[in-house]
Design an enzyme around this catalytic site. Structure first.
Site, PDB file in Angstrom:
ATOM      1  N   ASP A  15       7.336  -1.843  11.162  1.00  0.00           N
ATOM      2  CA  ASP A  15       7.407  -2.948  10.211  1.00  0.00           C
ATOM      3  C   ASP A  15       6.386  -2.707   9.094  1.00  0.00           C
ATOM      4  OD1 ASP A  15       4.890  -3.603  11.272  1.00  0.00           O
ATOM      5  OD2 ASP A  15       5.648  -5.288  12.450  1.00  0.00           O
ATOM      6  N   ALA A  16       6.156  -3.697   8.273  1.00  0.00           N
ATOM      7  CA  ALA A  16       5.252  -3.560   7.123  1.00  0.00           C
ATOM      8  C   ALA A  16       3.809  -3.301   7.542  1.00  0.00           C
ATOM      9  CB  ALA A  16       5.325  -4.819   6.263  1.00  0.00           C
TER      10      ALA A  16
END
Length: 136
Positions: A15-16
């Site tokens: 994810d980020a």
């Protein structure tokens, strides 16, 4: 019989924040179940040709610790339980360097015909598979 493989965490798996996205684990779990079947000589195409598909009907995942970008993971798969209608796989994903457990999962599959109709009992090929992987 236990199937095991190593998997590097790539950017597309995260994810980020650089932490493995939960869906990536599910893909690796599927790879482990397919690998165990293939080790026993049951490829997906052979099962399909025998009119057998094995959809997941129950999934219990416990997230223990996050895997991160560029970690090397070990995916372990064993057949835990066989009933008249289903099979349950026990799976773990661990960090290869620290042996720290990232997730543990129980995955239940049933056998259906390629048209989607449920078998009333596991087909002979699947009971043979269960005997084979249970022996090693």
């Amino acid at each position: 019989m236990k199937h095991e493989f190593k998997q590097k965490v790539f950017y597309s798996d995260t994810d980020a924040y650089g932490v493995v996205w939960h869906g990536s684990y599910l893909r690796w779990l599927e790879m482990g179940r397919i690998g165990l079947c293939e080790d026993a000589g049951y490829t997906l195409s052979k099962l399909y040709d025998a009119d057998i598909t094995l959809p997941v009907v129950e999934l219990n995942v416990k997230y223990k610790s996050p895997a991160k970008l560029e970690d090397i993971l070990i995916v372990e798969t064993t057949l835990k339980e066989v009933s008249r209608l289903s099979m349950v796989f026990e799976q773990k994903i661990l960090n290869a360097d620290t042996n720290k457990l990232n997730i543990e999962a129980l995955v239940k599959v049933v056998a259906v015909h390629n048209d989607g109709n449920l078998y009333r009992t596991l087909p002979e090929q699947m009971t043979d598979f269960a005997r084979q992987v249970g022996e090693d």
